[in-house]
Design an enzyme around this catalytic site. Structure first.
Site, short mmCIF file in Angstrom:
data_model
loop_
_atom_site.label_atom_id
_atom_site.label_comp_id
_atom_site.label_asym_id
_atom_site.label_seq_id
_atom_site.Cartn_x
_atom_site.Cartn_y
_atom_site.Cartn_z
N SER A 255 0.83 -1.22 0.00
CA SER A 255 0.00 0.00 0.00
C SER A 255 0.86 1.26 0.00
CB SER A 255 -0.97 0.00 1.18
OG SER A 255 -0.29 -0.22 2.40
N HIS A 285 -1.98 -8.85 1.91
CA HIS A 285 -1.68 -7.58 2.59
C HIS A 285 -2.85 -7.27 3.53
CE1 HIS A 285 0.18 -3.82 3.35
NE2 HIS A 285 -0.20 -3.13 2.29
N HIS A 332 5.70 -12.62 7.57
CA HIS A 332 5.92 -11.23 7.16
C HIS A 332 7.11 -11.15 6.21
CE1 HIS A 332 6.32 -6.86 7.36
NE2 HIS A 332 5.03 -6.89 7.69
N ARG A 341 2.87 -4.59 16.68
CA ARG A 341 1.48 -4.11 16.52
C ARG A 341 0.52 -5.20 17.00
NH1 ARG A 341 1.68 -2.83 10.22
NH2 ARG A 341 2.49 -4.96 10.34
N ASP A 387 -2.33 -8.41 11.60
CA ASP A 387 -3.69 -8.82 11.24
C ASP A 387 -4.21 -9.99 12.07
OD1 ASP A 387 -3.97 -6.90 9.20
OD2 ASP A 387 -2.70 -8.10 7.90
N1 HAX Z 1 1.20 -19.64 5.96
C1 HAX Z 1 1.65 -20.53 5.05
N2 HAX Z 1 2.70 -20.32 4.25
C2 HAX Z 1 3.35 -19.16 4.41
C3 HAX Z 1 2.97 -18.20 5.36
C4 HAX Z 1 1.84 -18.46 6.15
N3 HAX Z 1 1.37 -17.60 7.04
N4 HAX Z 1 3.82 -17.15 5.28
C5 HAX Z 1 4.69 -17.44 4.29
N5 HAX Z 1 4.40 -18.65 3.76
C6 HAX Z 1 5.04 -19.30 2.63
C7 HAX Z 1 4.92 -18.40 1.40
O1 HAX Z 1 3.65 -18.55 0.78
C8 HAX Z 1 6.06 -18.88 0.54
O2 HAX Z 1 5.66 -20.08 -0.07
P1 HAX Z 1 6.17 -20.46 -1.55
O3 HAX Z 1 7.64 -20.64 -1.43
O4 HAX Z 1 5.41 -21.70 -1.86
O5 HAX Z 1 5.79 -19.31 -2.42
C9 HAX Z 1 7.13 -19.20 1.58
O6 HAX Z 1 6.43 -19.39 2.83
C10 HAX Z 1 8.16 -18.11 1.75
O7 HAX Z 1 7.49 -16.90 2.04
P2 HAX Z 1 8.20 -15.79 2.97
O8 HAX Z 1 9.44 -15.36 2.27
O9 HAX Z 1 8.30 -16.25 4.36
O10 HAX Z 1 7.10 -14.63 2.96
P3 HAX Z 1 6.86 -13.53 1.85
O11 HAX Z 1 7.75 -12.39 2.12
O12 HAX Z 1 6.89 -14.10 0.48
O13 HAX Z 1 5.33 -13.15 2.14
C11 HAX Z 1 3.47 -12.69 3.54
C12 HAX Z 1 4.97 -12.45 3.30
C13 HAX Z 1 2.98 -11.79 4.64
C14 HAX Z 1 2.70 -12.35 2.26
C15 HAX Z 1 3.26 -14.18 3.91
O14 HAX Z 1 3.89 -14.46 5.14
C16 HAX Z 1 1.81 -14.57 3.99
O15 HAX Z 1 1.22 -14.92 2.95
N6 HAX Z 1 1.16 -14.50 5.21
C17 HAX Z 1 -0.24 -14.78 5.38
C18 HAX Z 1 -1.06 -13.58 4.92
C19 HAX Z 1 -0.90 -12.42 5.87
O16 HAX Z 1 -1.00 -12.56 7.07
N7 HAX Z 1 -0.70 -11.24 5.29
C20 HAX Z 1 -0.59 -9.99 6.08
C21 HAX Z 1 0.84 -9.53 6.27
C22 HAX Z 1 0.95 -8.25 7.06
C23 HAX Z 1 0.44 -7.15 6.24
O17 HAX Z 1 0.98 -6.73 5.23
N8 HAX Z 1 -0.68 -6.67 6.59
O18 HAX Z 1 -1.27 -5.80 5.79
#
Ligand code: HAX
Length: 454
Positions: A255, A285, A332, A341, A387
Site C-alpha cells: 500500500s 496484505h 511477514h 502491533r 492482522d
Molecule cells: N502460511 C503458510 N505459508 C506461508 C505463510 C503463512 N502464514 N507465510 C509465508 N508462507 C510461505 C509463502 O507462501 C512462501 O511459499 P512459496 O515458497 O510456496 O511461495 C514461503 O512461505 C516463503 O514466504 P516468505 O518469504 O516467508 O514470505 P513472503 O515475504 O513471500 O510473504 C506474507 C509475506 C505476509 C505475504 C506471507 O507471510 C503470507 O502470505 N502470510 C499470510 C497472509 C498475511 O497474514 N498477510 C498480512 C501480512 C501483514 C500485512 O501486510 N498486513 O497488511
C-alpha cells in the site's frame, strides 16, 4: 514565512494549526541533506541485487527512502524513531482516554516533533474545517451495487474526490518544483480529514440499513469515527489505537509503495491513495485481517461454537496448510519476530476483553502456529503480524462485518502514506522507474557467475 499562495489555501481551508509552518521549516532544513547525497555522494554503493530478489518481489533491496518510519526485522516498527509504546506514551492524550489524538500523531508523522496538546487540538480544529465530504462522493458510492466490497467503495470514494485536487489546479496554473509540497500537503490534509466520514458512511450504508450518522464537530477524529459508526465507548479508543498502529510500515509494503509509485508520476494525492488502497485490498496484505476472522469463524463453526483443544487446533492449522492456503495473520516479508502491533493489540485485549473466547482462541493459535509453520518449513517468519489480532477487537465491539476491516486499516494507513508523499514532493523524489531484465539475461548472467559490472 509561508508564501502568499499558501496563505490563501490556509484561509480557504480554515487552517488554524502551526503544522504547515513547522513543516516548511523542517523541509527547508532537510533539503540540503538530500541534495548533498544525490550531488556529492550519489555513486556510493549501498546494496547489490541477486537473482532471487529480482524474481522474488525485490525483497530486501534497499531502494526507497522515507523518514516517516523504519521497520527493523527484529524490533518492529519505529514511527519517527519511536517504538509503538514510546509513541503512545509521548503523544498528548484525549481527555478521559488511554490513547492519543490521531491528529497529534499526524503532526508527529509530518514533522518528527511531538506536538503539545494545544498543537494537537489545533490540528483537530484544522481537520474539522476540512472534513465536509461533497455529496457527489456519496452519490458515487451509492450508485454501486450494495454487495460491492467496501474496499472498492472506499477506493472509488477517494478517487471521486480527485476533482478537488489543489495540486492539479496549481500545477496547471504553473508553479515551481519547490512549491509542489504545498498543494500536496493541502490535498493530503483535506483527504485525511474526510476519510473517516467516507469509511463510516460505507459501513452504515452497507451493513446498517443505509442509516448514516452525521459527524459530531465536538469530537476528535477517533471519537467522531466511533460516533459515526454508531459504536459506543471505548470504541473511540479502539479507533485511535487502530488508526495509529496501522499508519505506516516504512515504504516497501504494497500500500505504501503503490501510493508512492503513483505519486512519483506527479499524480495527486487522490489518485495515489486510491492506488494504495487497491493494493491494501489484497489477501496477502491488508485483507488478511478479514481472512483471519473468516478462518476463526470456520474453526468455531466446525466445533459448534466451542473452543478447540490444542490437538484440534493443530489439525485445523495443518488442514489449512495442506489445502495450499496460508495461515492468515502469520508471516511477514520483513519482520522476523512477533509484530509489536500484534503485541500492542494483545495488551489492549488483556485489559479490556481477557475472557473473550475469540481472544482465547487467538492466544491458542499464537501458542501452536509458530511451531507448525516451522515444521511446514516454508515461511521465513513463523510469528504473527498485525492482522492476527485486530479483527477480534472489532468483533468484540460489535463490528462483525469482517469484510469492512480492511477499510479501517485503510483509514489508518492513509496517515503514513499521505505524510510520505507530502515529503516525496518536498524533497523532489524522482519518478520511480526500476529497470527490468529478461529471463534470457538472467540465465546468461547465472551461467557467467554474475553480471559483469564494469
Ligand atoms: N502460511 C503458510 N505459508 C506461508 C505463510 C503463512 N502464514 N507465510 C509465508 N508462507 C510461505 C509463502 O507462501 C512462501 O511459499 P512459496 O515458497 O510456496 O511461495 C514461503 O512461505 C516463503 O514466504 P516468505 O518469504 O516467508 O514470505 P513472503 O515475504 O513471500 O510473504 C506474507 C509475506 C505476509 C505475504 C506471507 O507471510 C503470507 O502470505 N502470510 C499470510 C497472509 C498475511 O497474514 N498477510 C498480512 C501480512 C501483514 C500485512 O501486510 N498486513 O497488511
Amino acid at each position: 514565512m509561508a508564501p502568499v499562495a499558501e496563505k490563501a489555501d490556509e484561509r480557504r481551508s480554515g487552517n488554524v494549526s502551526n503544522l504547515k509552518a513547522k513543516l516548511l521549516e523542517k523541509i527547508q532544513a532537510h533539503r540540503p541533506r538530500t541534495t548533498k547525497l544525490v550531488k556529492e555522494q550519489g555513486s556510493i554503493v549501498i546494496d547489490q541485487v541477486t537473482i532471487d530478489q529480482c524474481i522474488g518481489g525485490a525483497r530486501g533491496i534497499r531502494s526507497l527512502v522515507t523518514d516517516i518510519s523504519y521497520l527493523d526485522p527484529m524490533e518492529g516498527i519505529r514511527f519517527r524513531g519511536k517504538t509503538i509504546p514510546e509513541t503512545f506514551a509521548a503523544l498528548p492524550k484525549v481527555p478521559g482516554s488511554d490513547y492519543p489524538y490521531v491528529e497529534g500523531f499526524w503532526y508527529f508523522l509530518m514533522t518528527g516533533d511531538v506536538p503539545t496538546t494545544e498543537e494537537a487540538l489545533a490540528v483537530a480544529a484544522d481537520f474539522k474545517a476540512r472534513a465536509s465530504v461533497p455529496k457527489y462522493v456519496f452519490d458515487v458510492i451509492r450508485a454501486m451495487p450494495r454487495d460491492t466490497h467496501p474496499m472498492t467503495m472506499f477506493s472509488a470514494g477517494i478517487l471521486a474526490l480527485q476533482r478537488e485536487s489543489l495540486f492539479v489546479k496549481r500545477y496547471n496554473e504553473g508553479m515551481k518544483k519547490t512549491e509542489y509540497w504545498d498543494p500536496m500537503y493541502e490535498d493530503c490534509t483535506n483527504l485525511m480529514a474526510k476519510l473517516p466520514e467516507i469509511a463510516a458512511y460505507i459501513y452504515r450504508l452497507k451493513y446498517k440499513g443505509d442509516t448514516p450518522i452525521a459527524p459530531d464537530p465536538k469530537l476528535d477524529l477517533g471519537g467522531n469515527f466511533a460516533h459515526m459508526m454508531g459504536i459506543a465507548k471505548p470504541y473511540d479508543d479502539v479507533a485511535r489505537m487502530y488508526f495509529i498502529l496501522h499508519s505506516d510500515h516504512e515504504s516497501g509494503n504494497v500500500s505504501a509503495h503503490a501510493t508512492h509509485l503513483v505519486a512519483s508520476a506527479l499524480s495527486d494525492a487522490y489518485y495515489s491513495l486510491s492506488a494504495g488502497i487497491n493494493g491494501l485490498a489484497g489477501p496477502l496484505h491488508g485483507l488478511a485481517n478479514q481472512e483471519v476472522l473468516s478462518w476463526i469463524q470456520d474453526v468455531f463453526k466446525q466445533l459448534g461454537g466451542k473452543l478447540p483443544t490444542e490437538e484440534e487446533l493443530k489439525k485445523f492449522l495443518w488442514d489449512t496448510l495442506n489445502s495450499g492456503k496460508v495461515i492468515p495473520g502469520y508471516g511477514h516479508a520483513v519482520l522476523r519476530k512477533t509484530d509489536p502491533r500484534y503485541t500492542s493489540q494483545m495488551e489492549f485485549c488483556q485489559k479490556n476483553l481477557p475472557d473473550y473466547p475469540m481472544f482465547k482462541l487467538v492466544n491458542m493459535i499464537y501458542k501452536v502456529a509458530p511451531d507448525i509453520l516451522r515444521q511446514h518449513g516454508k515461511a521465513k517468519n513463523p510469528w504473527p503480524n498485525v492482522d492476527a489480532q485486530s479483527g477480534v477487537i472489532q468483533w468484540y465491539y460489535g463490528l462483525t462485518e469482517y469484510d469492512f476491516y480492511t477499510v479501517l486499516f485503510g483509514v489508518g494507513r492513509a496517515l503514513g502514506v499521505l505524510a510520505n508523499i507530502t515529503w516525496d514532493r518536498a524533497l523532489g523524489y524522482a519518478l520511480e522507474r526500476p529497470k527490468s531484465v529478461t529471463t534470457d539475461m538472467l540465465e546468461k548472467w547465472a551461467a557467467e557467475g554474475g553480471r559483469k559490472l564494469s
